[in-house]
Design a protein around this motif. Structure first.
Motif, PDB file in Angstrom:
ATOM      1  N   SER A  51       0.832  -1.210   0.000  1.00  0.00           N
ATOM      2  CA  SER A  51       0.000   0.000   0.000  1.00  0.00           C
ATOM      3  C   SER A  51       0.863   1.255   0.000  1.00  0.00           C
ATOM      4  O   SER A  51       0.448   2.291  -0.495  1.00  0.00           O
ATOM      5  CB  SER A  51      -0.931   0.020   1.207  1.00  0.00           C
ATOM      6  OG  SER A  51      -0.195   0.210   2.393  1.00  0.00           O
ATOM      7  N   LYS A  54       7.459   2.840   3.262  1.00  0.00           N
ATOM      8  CA  LYS A  54       7.654   3.527   4.538  1.00  0.00           C
ATOM      9  C   LYS A  54       9.138   3.688   4.802  1.00  0.00           C
ATOM     10  O   LYS A  54       9.920   2.801   4.462  1.00  0.00           O
ATOM     11  CB  LYS A  54       7.052   2.718   5.685  1.00  0.00           C
ATOM     12  CG  LYS A  54       5.568   2.514   5.518  1.00  0.00           C
ATOM     13  CD  LYS A  54       5.172   1.099   5.781  1.00  0.00           C
ATOM     14  CE  LYS A  54       3.856   0.781   5.130  1.00  0.00           C
ATOM     15  NZ  LYS A  54       3.557  -0.625   5.109  1.00  0.00           N
ATOM     16  N   SER A 294      -1.397  -5.441   3.594  1.00  0.00           N
ATOM     17  CA  SER A 294      -2.105  -5.631   2.328  1.00  0.00           C
ATOM     18  C   SER A 294      -2.254  -7.115   2.075  1.00  0.00           C
ATOM     19  O   SER A 294      -3.260  -7.594   1.576  1.00  0.00           O
ATOM     20  CB  SER A 294      -1.315  -5.025   1.168  1.00  0.00           C
ATOM     21  OG  SER A 294      -1.191  -3.657   1.374  1.00  0.00           O
TER      22      SER A 294
HETATM   23  N1  LIG Z   1      -8.315   2.420   9.494  1.00  0.00           N
HETATM   24  C1  LIG Z   1      -8.043   1.200   9.021  1.00  0.00           C
HETATM   25  N2  LIG Z   1      -8.756   0.136   9.438  1.00  0.00           N
HETATM   26  C2  LIG Z   1      -8.516  -1.104   8.973  1.00  0.00           C
HETATM   27  N3  LIG Z   1      -7.543  -1.374   8.078  1.00  0.00           N
HETATM   28  C3  LIG Z   1      -6.791  -0.361   7.644  1.00  0.00           C
HETATM   29  C4  LIG Z   1      -6.986   0.968   8.077  1.00  0.00           C
HETATM   30  N4  LIG Z   1      -6.068   1.747   7.449  1.00  0.00           N
HETATM   31  C5  LIG Z   1      -5.333   0.939   6.662  1.00  0.00           C
HETATM   32  N5  LIG Z   1      -5.763  -0.333   6.765  1.00  0.00           N
HETATM   33  C6  LIG Z   1      -5.266  -1.510   6.051  1.00  0.00           C
HETATM   34  O1  LIG Z   1      -3.894  -1.679   6.391  1.00  0.00           O
HETATM   35  C7  LIG Z   1      -3.246  -2.368   5.312  1.00  0.00           C
HETATM   36  C8  LIG Z   1      -1.919  -1.722   5.056  1.00  0.00           C
HETATM   37  O2  LIG Z   1      -1.115  -2.042   6.144  1.00  0.00           O
HETATM   38  P1  LIG Z   1       0.453  -2.024   6.098  1.00  0.00           P
HETATM   39  O3  LIG Z   1       0.917  -2.720   7.325  1.00  0.00           O
HETATM   40  O4  LIG Z   1       0.895  -0.621   5.896  1.00  0.00           O
HETATM   41  O5  LIG Z   1       0.721  -2.947   4.836  1.00  0.00           O
HETATM   42  P2  LIG Z   1       1.626  -2.870   3.522  1.00  0.00           P
HETATM   43  O6  LIG Z   1       3.036  -2.986   4.015  1.00  0.00           O
HETATM   44  O7  LIG Z   1       1.174  -4.035   2.756  1.00  0.00           O
HETATM   45  O8  LIG Z   1       1.391  -1.595   2.808  1.00  0.00           O
HETATM   46  C9  LIG Z   1      -4.185  -2.357   4.135  1.00  0.00           C
HETATM   47  O9  LIG Z   1      -4.783  -3.654   4.023  1.00  0.00           O
HETATM   48  C10 LIG Z   1      -5.235  -1.340   4.551  1.00  0.00           C
HETATM   49  O10 LIG Z   1      -6.485  -1.639   4.004  1.00  0.00           O
END
Ligand SMILES: Nc1ncnc2c1ncn2[C@@H]1O[C@H](COP(=O)(O)OP(=O)(O)O)[C@@H](O)[C@H]1O
Ligand SMILES: O=P(O)(O)OC[C@H](O)CO
Length: 505
Positions: A51, A54, A294
């Motif tokens: 997503s 970072k 994700s």
């Molecule tokens: N407020 C929220 N409530 C539930 N899920 C969320 C929220 N904000 C983001 N997400 C979910 O968090 C995930 C992204 O998390 P992250 O740990 O940053 O993963 P990645 O490393 O894959 O980008 C996505 O599946 C997104 O839909």
């Protein structure tokens, strides 16, 4: 405790790094004589997530992250094709790094992790790979997988890299190179596009191109598939996390810190490794965690010779003697985005809030989240929304989505003997999700959200000779017994629906 192996000779310009450094999962550090950095130094950690990319500063002395910067990138999905632009990863990484470096004083190294099982090309690439990475979830190579399964006698999936390679014309020379993870790409760019390019064993283990201990490509399989000409294009698999080069002047300038040119860049492994380490579960016996990103999985580290009852056994990027077990559901982000965009027509964050308006069991609405198939236990499957009545509202549907994700993770952990878990990743923003995980697993320790970058920081420190020590973080949260019983009951109903669906999938 695990120990990094003594560095193996690798055909490259790796920097010399520490000898016999110990991999811990968290904590304060004791500098070792051979360390290339000291405990007051900072590591710039980067995670190329699905997503967002970072960046964060990890300081070994405090064992924590200062300021995480998150820069999102788009995913392009058409049918079974799922891609992202590597150029967006690079610009997101540069922006995120510039932001976190603003107040940094002692940055002495960079450590990079990221999404795995992608197909990325650099150089004079075939059209299919022109500024387009085929993501792990790209399943367009259905016919190729069928053909390869026939010729090799192995079960080859459309998402396996062998199937994705079959979509490319056979290479005639070495006009381009291939990379298989987000970290490979950022390391390659940050070190100035050297002749040699690298990946790690955890990422390699997701591709189907290697066998245990996943430090070499399975040349026999490539031969059977008629795809051996791709081997020279693939990245070298490093034996453990090590510096793979130095930050080049071009990138140092672009992040606004020219004086950082020359600092070591560590490949800290695919995100299944860095998340495991960041969640405090990187050593045998250190417990289980649930990762809601994700992708999404339940993970733990076991001895490589232990029985692995879960579907996915991934290499541990640091040591051959351990395996990371992942009960994977793979598509949490896809389910949340899909439900938000279609039936709920709101943002994911609104879905999360809406879900709090409904109660355990979601008024009988049941969501089975296999919209991209089922990975653990493996089966042909599709998504299901069941139990709609005239009285159910948007809150019930939103809650059913999150409950379905909790139940699928619990189901995927069968055989892993988890007990209480740490819970990490972006979905921990949802209180319904965290409550559900705590109820199903008998307790949850809510940790730092961005454990991927935290893991990259810890692994980077270890790779440069610092000895990090375990330190438990987060407090254990258990839901009251009455609530837990209701969650269990809801899970039982969910399982019943899944069993019925199995008959028609
Ligand atoms: N407020 C929220 N409530 C539930 N899920 C969320 C929220 N904000 C983001 N997400 C979910 O968090 C995930 C992204 O998390 P992250 O740990 O940053 O993963 P990645 O490393 O894959 O980008 C996505 O599946 C997104 O839909
Ligand atoms: O982007 P993430 O962190 O959900 O992880 C993606 C995985 O690496 C896919 O194998």
């Amino acid at each position: 405790m695990l120990f990094f192996a003594t560095p193996a000779p690798v055909k490259s310009a790796h920097l010399s790094s520490s000898v016999g450094s110990r991999l811990n999962t968290r904590g304060t550090t004791r500098p070792k004589q051979s360390a290339l950095m000291s405990m007051d130094d900072e590591i710039l950690a980067i995670d190329v997530g699905t997503s967002a990319t970072k960046a964060a500063l990890y300081c070994p002395a405090y064992s924590s992250l200062a300021r995480v910067s998150r820069h999102t990138h788009d995913t392009y999905a058409h049918g079974f094709a799922v891609t992202q632009r590597p150029s967006n990863w690079l610009s997101a990484a540069l922006s995120a790094c510039s932001e976190v470096l603003r107040d940094a004083r002692n940055v002495t190294a960079i450590s990079v992790t990221g999404q795995m099982q992608d197909l990325i090309g650099v150089g004079d690439v075939p059209d299919l790979l022109k500024d387009q990475a085929l993501l792990y979830s790209d399943a367009r190579a259905v016919d190729e997988a069928t053909r390869l399964s026939q010729v090799t006698g192995a079960e080859i999936l459309p998402t396996d890299l062998l199937s994705k390679l079959s979509l490319l014309p056979c290479p005639s020379g070495q006009d381009y190179i291939l990379l298989i993870g987000g970290a490979d790409f950022i390391c390659y760019e940050f070190t100035g596009r050297p002749n040699l390019h690298f990946t790690d064993a955890t990422t390699a283990a997701t591709t189907g191109l290697t066998q245990h201990p996943h430090r070499k490509y399975n040349t026999e399989l490539f031969k059977q598939a008629g795809l051996s000409s791709f081997i020279p294009l693939l990245p070298e698999i490093v034996p453990r996390p090590i510096p793979v080069g130095r930050l080049c002047a071009r990138i140092a300038n672009r992040i606004g810190r020219p004086e950082l040119a020359g600092i070591p860049v560590v490949h800290s492994g695919g995100d299944a490794f860095s998340v495991t380490v960041g969640a405090g579960c990187g050593v045998v016996g250190s417990g289980c965690y649930v990762y809601g990103g994700s992708s999404g999985w339940v993970g733990k580290t076991i001895g490589a010779d232990s029985n692995n009852l879960a579907a996915l056994g991934l290499a541990h990027a640091a040591v051959d003697s351990a395996t990371i077990v992942a009960g994977s559901v793979a598509a949490i982000g896809a389910c949340l985005s899909h439900a938000s965009a279609t039936f709920l027509q709101c943002t994911v964050s609104d879905l999360s809030k809406l879900a709090e308006q409904s109660d355990i069991g979601a008024a009988g609405v049941i969501y089975v989240p296999y919209i991209t198939g089922r990975r653990c236990p493996p089966a042909r499957a599709v998504g299901t929304l069941h139990g709609l009545t005239a009285s159910c509202n948007r809150g019930d549907i939103a809650r059913a989505i999150l409950e379905g994700l909790v139940f699928s993770l619990f189901d995927a952990s069968e055989g892993m003997q988890c007990g209480e878990v740490s819970v990490v990743g972006g979905v921990t923003e949802s209180s319904v999700f965290v409550n559900g995980i705590s109820a199903m697993f008998g307790g949850a320790k809510l940790q730092e959200r961005d454990v991927g970058v935290l893991g990259a920081g810890i692994i980077g420190a270890e790779a440069l000779g610092l000895d990090t020590m375990d330190e438990s973080v987060g407090s254990l949260y258990r839901v009251p017994e009455k609530e837990r019983t209701r969650w269990m009951h809801a899970f039982k109903r969910w399982k019943q629906i899944v069993s019925h669906m199995e008959a028609i999938w």
